[in-house]
Design a protein around this motif. Sequence first.
Motif, PDB file in Angstrom:
ATOM      1  N   MET A 208       0.834  -1.201   0.000  1.00  0.00           N
ATOM      2  CA  MET A 208       0.000   0.000   0.000  1.00  0.00           C
ATOM      3  C   MET A 208       0.871   1.255   0.000  1.00  0.00           C
ATOM      4  SD  MET A 208      -2.932   1.208   2.739  1.00  0.00           S
ATOM      5  CE  MET A 208      -1.774   1.447   4.112  1.00  0.00           C
ATOM      6  N   LYS A 209       1.898   1.272   0.818  1.00  0.00           N
ATOM      7  CA  LYS A 209       2.736   2.466   0.922  1.00  0.00           C
ATOM      8  C   LYS A 209       3.697   2.610  -0.248  1.00  0.00           C
ATOM      9  CE  LYS A 209       2.165   3.146   5.848  1.00  0.00           C
ATOM     10  NZ  LYS A 209       2.790   3.333   7.182  1.00  0.00           N
ATOM     11  N   ASP A 210       3.980   1.518  -0.959  1.00  0.00           N
ATOM     12  CA  ASP A 210       4.738   1.629  -2.208  1.00  0.00           C
ATOM     13  C   ASP A 210       3.917   2.340  -3.274  1.00  0.00           C
ATOM     14  OD1 ASP A 210       6.999   0.464  -1.266  1.00  0.00           O
ATOM     15  OD2 ASP A 210       6.669  -1.480  -2.214  1.00  0.00           O
ATOM     16  N   LYS A 211       2.606   2.169  -3.159  1.00  0.00           N
ATOM     17  CA  LYS A 211       1.597   2.761  -4.045  1.00  0.00           C
ATOM     18  C   LYS A 211       1.584   2.103  -5.429  1.00  0.00           C
ATOM     19  CE  LYS A 211       2.548   7.190  -3.344  1.00  0.00           C
ATOM     20  NZ  LYS A 211       2.397   8.655  -3.344  1.00  0.00           N
ATOM     21  N   TYR A 212       0.430   1.610  -5.759  1.00  0.00           N
ATOM     22  CA  TYR A 212       0.081   1.077  -7.073  1.00  0.00           C
ATOM     23  C   TYR A 212      -1.259   1.697  -7.457  1.00  0.00           C
ATOM     24  CZ  TYR A 212       3.540  -2.652  -6.239  1.00  0.00           C
ATOM     25  OH  TYR A 212       4.694  -3.358  -5.990  1.00  0.00           O
ATOM     26  N   ILE A 213      -1.716   1.431  -8.673  1.00  0.00           N
ATOM     27  CA  ILE A 213      -3.108   1.714  -9.013  1.00  0.00           C
ATOM     28  C   ILE A 213      -3.893   0.483  -8.559  1.00  0.00           C
ATOM     29  CG2 ILE A 213      -4.764   2.292 -10.824  1.00  0.00           C
ATOM     30  CD1 ILE A 213      -2.362   3.201 -12.539  1.00  0.00           C
ATOM     31  N   PHE A 214      -4.541   0.573  -7.418  1.00  0.00           N
ATOM     32  CA  PHE A 214      -5.233  -0.580  -6.852  1.00  0.00           C
ATOM     33  C   PHE A 214      -6.630  -0.698  -7.447  1.00  0.00           C
ATOM     34  CE2 PHE A 214      -2.081   0.345  -3.513  1.00  0.00           C
ATOM     35  CZ  PHE A 214      -1.495  -0.910  -3.406  1.00  0.00           C
ATOM     36  N   VAL A 215      -6.960  -1.895  -7.905  1.00  0.00           N
ATOM     37  CA  VAL A 215      -8.220  -2.156  -8.590  1.00  0.00           C
ATOM     38  C   VAL A 215      -8.986  -3.239  -7.842  1.00  0.00           C
ATOM     39  CG1 VAL A 215      -9.293  -2.920 -10.743  1.00  0.00           C
ATOM     40  CG2 VAL A 215      -7.188  -1.556 -10.814  1.00  0.00           C
ATOM     41  N   TYR A 216     -10.271  -2.980  -7.574  1.00  0.00           N
ATOM     42  CA  TYR A 216     -11.150  -3.960  -6.938  1.00  0.00           C
ATOM     43  C   TYR A 216     -12.395  -4.120  -7.794  1.00  0.00           C
ATOM     44  CZ  TYR A 216      -8.260  -3.562  -2.766  1.00  0.00           C
ATOM     45  OH  TYR A 216      -7.200  -3.590  -1.884  1.00  0.00           O
ATOM     46  N   GLN A 217     -12.793  -5.372  -8.034  1.00  0.00           N
ATOM     47  CA  GLN A 217     -13.931  -5.614  -8.924  1.00  0.00           C
ATOM     48  C   GLN A 217     -14.879  -6.662  -8.337  1.00  0.00           C
ATOM     49  OE1 GLN A 217     -13.628  -7.856 -12.887  1.00  0.00           O
ATOM     50  NE2 GLN A 217     -13.859  -5.723 -13.577  1.00  0.00           N
ATOM     51  N   ASP A 218     -16.185  -6.361  -8.359  1.00  0.00           N
ATOM     52  CA  ASP A 218     -17.214  -7.353  -8.058  1.00  0.00           C
ATOM     53  C   ASP A 218     -17.360  -8.265  -9.274  1.00  0.00           C
ATOM     54  OD1 ASP A 218     -17.936  -6.365  -5.514  1.00  0.00           O
ATOM     55  OD2 ASP A 218     -19.332  -4.907  -6.382  1.00  0.00           O
ATOM     56  N   VAL A 219     -17.234  -9.578  -9.076  1.00  0.00           N
ATOM     57  CA  VAL A 219     -17.366 -10.497 -10.210  1.00  0.00           C
ATOM     58  C   VAL A 219     -18.827 -10.612 -10.623  1.00  0.00           C
ATOM     59  CG1 VAL A 219     -15.303 -11.794  -9.574  1.00  0.00           C
ATOM     60  CG2 VAL A 219     -17.547 -12.545  -8.711  1.00  0.00           C
ATOM     61  N   ARG A 220     -19.076 -11.308 -11.698  1.00  0.00           N
ATOM     62  CA  ARG A 220     -20.421 -11.430 -12.272  1.00  0.00           C
ATOM     63  C   ARG A 220     -21.451 -11.865 -11.230  1.00  0.00           C
ATOM     64  NH1 ARG A 220     -21.104 -12.467 -18.028  1.00  0.00           N
ATOM     65  NH2 ARG A 220     -19.171 -11.812 -19.058  1.00  0.00           N
ATOM     66  N   GLY A 221     -22.539 -11.130 -11.210  1.00  0.00           N
ATOM     67  CA  GLY A 221     -23.663 -11.503 -10.378  1.00  0.00           C
ATOM     68  C   GLY A 221     -23.538 -11.148  -8.912  1.00  0.00           C
ATOM     69  N   ARG A 222     -22.473 -10.439  -8.540  1.00  0.00           N
ATOM     70  CA  ARG A 222     -22.247 -10.134  -7.133  1.00  0.00           C
ATOM     71  C   ARG A 222     -22.295  -8.629  -6.897  1.00  0.00           C
ATOM     72  NH1 ARG A 222     -23.096 -14.307  -3.862  1.00  0.00           N
ATOM     73  NH2 ARG A 222     -21.510 -13.652  -2.360  1.00  0.00           N
ATOM     74  N   TYR A 223     -22.997  -8.251  -5.851  1.00  0.00           N
ATOM     75  CA  TYR A 223     -23.095  -6.863  -5.383  1.00  0.00           C
ATOM     76  C   TYR A 223     -23.470  -5.919  -6.518  1.00  0.00           C
ATOM     77  CZ  TYR A 223     -21.728  -8.669  -0.906  1.00  0.00           C
ATOM     78  OH  TYR A 223     -21.735  -9.375   0.258  1.00  0.00           O
ATOM     79  N   MET A 224     -22.594  -5.028  -6.946  1.00  0.00           N
ATOM     80  CA  MET A 224     -22.987  -4.002  -7.913  1.00  0.00           C
ATOM     81  C   MET A 224     -22.756  -4.409  -9.372  1.00  0.00           C
ATOM     82  SD  MET A 224     -24.330  -1.418  -6.324  1.00  0.00           S
ATOM     83  CE  MET A 224     -24.146  -0.024  -7.454  1.00  0.00           C
ATOM     84  N   SER A 225     -22.221  -5.588  -9.598  1.00  0.00           N
ATOM     85  CA  SER A 225     -21.968  -6.032 -10.970  1.00  0.00           C
ATOM     86  C   SER A 225     -23.199  -6.685 -11.587  1.00  0.00           C
ATOM     87  CB  SER A 225     -20.803  -7.021 -11.014  1.00  0.00           C
ATOM     88  OG  SER A 225     -19.573  -6.346 -10.901  1.00  0.00           O
ATOM     89  N   GLU A 226     -23.255  -6.630 -12.907  1.00  0.00           N
ATOM     90  CA  GLU A 226     -24.327  -7.291 -13.653  1.00  0.00           C
ATOM     91  C   GLU A 226     -24.002  -8.773 -13.836  1.00  0.00           C
ATOM     92  OE1 GLU A 226     -25.390  -3.315 -16.371  1.00  0.00           O
ATOM     93  OE2 GLU A 226     -24.556  -5.129 -17.300  1.00  0.00           O
ATOM     94  N   GLY A 227     -24.966  -9.498 -14.403  1.00  0.00           N
ATOM     95  CA  GLY A 227     -24.733 -10.892 -14.729  1.00  0.00           C
ATOM     96  C   GLY A 227     -25.241 -11.852 -13.669  1.00  0.00           C
TER      97      GLY A 227
END
Length: 365
Positions: A93-112
């Motif tokens: 975290m402190k090195d810093k990256y572009i951190f990406v988080y994704q809900d997979v298909r059919g879960r929470y805010m994702s479609e499918g």
Amino acid sequence: MKIHISVLCILFFILGKAQKTEQKDTFVKDNFTKKEFYIPMRDGVKLFTAVYIPKDISNKNKYPFLMQRTCYSIAPYGESEYKTKVGPNTYLMKDKYIFVYQDVRGRYMSEGTFTNMTPQVERKTKKDVDESTDTYDTIEWLLKNVKDNNGKVGQFGTSYPGFYTAVGTLSQHPALVASSPQAPISDFWNDDFLHNGRFMLGYFRTFPVFGVQKTQPEKQAWYMDSFIKQTSEDGLKFYRDMGTLKDGYEKYYKNNFFMTEIMNHTNYDEFWQKRGLLPHLKNINHAVMTVGGWFDAEDLSGPLNIYKTIEKTSPKAKNTIVMGPFSHGGWSQEQGKHFHSETYFGDSIATYYQKILKQNFSIIT
């Protein structure tokens, strides 16, 4: 009835259970800008994705992506709402990256539609989708739409997100440089709910998490009302009163699609064979560091078999494995003096591991 601690690890480990003690930590909000996107997949389904971009990013100071895909929610939702921690540990975290988080298909805010251990399609047409194509399409979109990235991607995840990381290695996207599947499932017949095909009764009360489809975008767990109400502190009494597994299914889970699948497929038939990842793990050509714990009651065979399979089938992969005296995901939290039961294994073992993980992902910077 009390829920087993090991089961709680599966359900809530990735949800950031430790964040409650660090509500005053503003490092993420001070150092990152949060953006939210619906990323289109090749079949038109859109997956909800949160991206934490370092504030000092620029054309002269580019960053790589470090991504996690999960069925366990990428909360908090809203561009003004920030996680208190991002990445697999504080060092990264402190090195810093572009951190990406994704809900997979059919879960929470994702479609499918959600499917447990999505079967991998071996020979795809242009219309076929699975978790590896979703990984590829996500990476492709991020590279084109997030400015000042350095063109390299790493991915990580523990437990179920560990599976998404492992299957994501098959995306074959040229920008994917490093993957770390941690406590992943490799064959659903051997890990988690079925250990070598034997039903694990300790999972019985977790079925709402994995077997209730949502009907709309959800920021909260929509399945909470489906949990069996606690009637006694004595878990053994609950199961004795319940009767057979079929009795429990008829009483509690007739409308649970996942429990129905298990009840309808009691042998290692085509249904389970399609959910086996190992036959597909071949021709991987990037760095893979698989992580597991010798005392992991959920997913011990997964890490060992994934490492062993990649070692045999993918000579171009930089393939490594880290195993330690950990329970499920126990390497993520430093315990100081590290014990398992009454056995002492040394000091600061989790910190030592986290520094190894930091080194593994350094190849994408």
